[in-house]
Design an enzyme around this catalytic site. Structure first.
Site, mmCIF file in Angstrom:
data_model
loop_
_atom_site.group_PDB
_atom_site.id
_atom_site.type_symbol
_atom_site.label_atom_id
_atom_site.label_comp_id
_atom_site.label_asym_id
_atom_site.label_seq_id
_atom_site.Cartn_x
_atom_site.Cartn_y
_atom_site.Cartn_z
ATOM 1 N N SER A 24 0.822 -1.205 0.000
ATOM 2 C CA SER A 24 0.000 0.000 0.000
ATOM 3 C C SER A 24 0.861 1.263 0.000
ATOM 4 C CB SER A 24 -0.975 -0.036 1.185
ATOM 5 O OG SER A 24 -1.943 0.966 1.057
ATOM 6 N N ASP A 35 -8.005 -6.434 -5.949
ATOM 7 C CA ASP A 35 -7.909 -5.211 -5.154
ATOM 8 C C ASP A 35 -8.510 -4.048 -5.924
ATOM 9 O OD1 ASP A 35 -7.182 -3.190 -3.380
ATOM 10 O OD2 ASP A 35 -5.147 -3.053 -4.200
ATOM 11 N N HIS A 44 -5.834 -6.472 -1.519
ATOM 12 C CA HIS A 44 -4.823 -5.442 -1.293
ATOM 13 C C HIS A 44 -3.676 -5.952 -0.425
ATOM 14 C CE1 HIS A 44 -3.634 -1.257 -1.490
ATOM 15 N NE2 HIS A 44 -3.564 -1.168 -0.175
#
Length: 511
Positions: A199, A435, A488
């Site tokens: 991320s 994601d 994710h």
């Protein structure tokens, strides 16, 4: 004559005995002095001998504690290190960073690639039970979880002005941490060193790498044996990351072809940035339609009720008015929701200043449960066991904190990746292919934009006889990889596959 000779021999023996005694005493004193030196004392002081909720022996040694990066304010970063279960002396040292900015790396420790699987305790809200994780990344590497910057997780400062920070200060502090950490653990200075994360670590890792590489070039000691980095679903560049949102939603069957064609026509193929009101309204309609999905994994359930999701959608940032379905009179103020694990990506990369989710009135992370981690890390016995400061000093542990005031003060990360790959460092960019926060087509596009020749064409990679995802290899040790069915946080959703690609990549094996 004989008596004199004997006396001299006795004197010689006495002198030799005295010298030997002094030498033996020196051998005893020197190790003791070394044990009192910072280089040898810290690992013993930081040794974790047991953890509440876990019964049994650790497969390898664990260490945790603080490294101070600023003495004046006692700005200290917290780490948790698990030695490799295979060969700690030879295996790589890998640091793990969760995103945010504001997300504790204990997110990865508890829910991802850490040494344990956490299960609910025997009573509601009780201490979780810990069992060994068969897919821990410590199976093949020494792995360290770092809470960064100060104010996140267990890291702290006595000067709260330190909690006003940004990309560059965070990177500089992380570099100071690494230099001091390798001084504390000199036995690892020759091990291959990698940085990993997911991320917003897509920003953390290139900027920290920049500090590390500049330090190596300047001859800063201790010399870090840096080899490269790997990042999952990385925040990298707004144009690539967010322009892929609408096409990805359509490709995954989340919006109709009619809606997609309508948005595409109004936006003329550009779905983020400087777009007109008509385009923006249609983009926000797409966000509204998808508000109840788990953006981090569209295959996974959303932990919070849809009503909570709607409140968070409304209370987030970037206001825009359009009418609620079935509402004809007043405009409904809809604000763009966050689009990344633990951080309002779109706001951060567009406007610089990053609003923290808890400060916006919602839960720390939409669709995400943090109860097990919070119950464990807020337990004072756990804090004593891992050598963390008490809640009375640094506050409760939060998966995603509002303590820091963070500014995204760098630009696109594409230029960083170009720089480090050109220098020969190994880079793996991987994406969970379900994601919706940082959709893989955008990541694939910027990787391709680096302009390197494809040396391993797009193809499946396997775990056993099953397709685990797809990969493409480029010149300059650059690899792009997808993980089928993952979201994710890849190690959380696909732990077995994550350990497979991780161990193969570290070993330099072909996928």
């Amino acid at each position: 004559m004989m008596m004199s000779t004997v006396t001299n021999s006795q004197l010689l023996r006495a002198r030799l005995f005295s010298m030997a005694s002094r030498f033996l005493l020196l051998l005893l004193i020197v190790p003791a002095a070394l044990l009192c030196s910072p280089a040898a004392a810290a690992p013993d002081e930081h040794l974790v001998t047991g953890l509440p909720g876990f019964h049994g022996a650790f497969p390898s040694k664990h260490y945790s504690g603080y490294v101070t990066v600023d003495e004046r304010s006692e700005r200290s970063l917290f780490y948790y290190l698990i030695l490799s279960e295979r060969d700690p002396a030879a295996d790589p040292v890998v640091v793990w960073l969760n995103g945010g900015p504001g997300c504790s790396s204990f997110d990865g420790f508890v829910y991802g690639n850490g040494p344990f699987n956490f299960e609910p305790g025997s009573t509601l809200g009780g201490l979780p039970k810990l069992k060994l994780n068969p897919y821990s990344w410590s199976m093949v590497s020494n792995i360290m979880y770092l809470d960064s910057p100060a104010g996140v997780g267990m890291s702290y400062s006595l000067n709260k002005s330190d909690y006003t920070t940004g990309d560059l200060k965070t990177a500089a502090d992380a570099h100071k941490f690494l230099l001091k950490w390798f001084e504390l653990y000199p036995e690892f200075q020759s091990n291959p060193f990698y940085i990993s994360g997911e991320s917003y670590a897509g920003v953390y890792i290139p900027t920290i790498t920049d500090e590390v590489v500049k330090g190596i070039d300047k001859g800063v000691m201790p010399r870090i044996n840096f080899k490269g980095y790997l990042i999952g679903n990385p925040a990298t560049d707004v144009d690539y990351d967010f322009n892929s949102f609408v096409p990805f939603a359509h490709g995954m069957g989340l919006i109709s072809t009619d809606m997609y064609e309508d948005v595409k026509s109004a936006c003329r193929g550009t779905f983020f940035g400087s777009v007109d009101n008509s385009c923006q309204e249609k983009i926000d309609r797409v966000h509204w339609e998808l508000k109840d999905l788990n953006k981090y994994n569209i295959l996974a359930p959303c932990y919070h009720r849809p009503e909570i999701q709607e409140i968070e959608f409304i209370n987030s940032s970037l206001p825009l008015s359009f009418r609620r379905l079935g509402e004809t009179e007043r405009p409904f103020p809809v604000r763009k929701r966050m689009a990344g694990r633990s951080w309002p990506l779109r706001v951060a990369l567009k406007n610089g200043h990053v609003p923290m989710w808890p400060g916006l009135g919602g839960r720390s992370l939409p669709c995400t449960s943090d109860e097990l981690a919070t119950a464990w890390l807020d337990d004072e016995d756990v804090r004593v066991a891992i050598h963390a400061k008490s809640k009375s000093l640094i506050g409760s542990w939060e998966l995603y904190t509002a303590r820091i005031d963070f500014t995204h003060d760098t630009g696109t990360m594409v230029t960083y990746h170009k720089k480090f790959t050109a220098l020969g460092y190994r880079v793996l960019i991987y994406s969970g292919d379900h994601d919706l926060c940082v959709p893989y087509p955008g990541t694939e596009a910027w990787v391709k934009s680096l302009g390197y020749q494809v040396v391993d064409g797009w193809r499946p990679w396997y775990l056993g006889d099953q397709v685990a995802g797809y990969t493409q290899g480029y010149d300059y040790n650059l690899t792009f990889l997808t993980i089928k069915g993952a979201g994710h946080a890849v190690p959380e959703y696909k732990p077995k596959e994550a350990l497979a690609f991780y161990s193969r990549w570290l070993a330099g094996e072909k996928f």
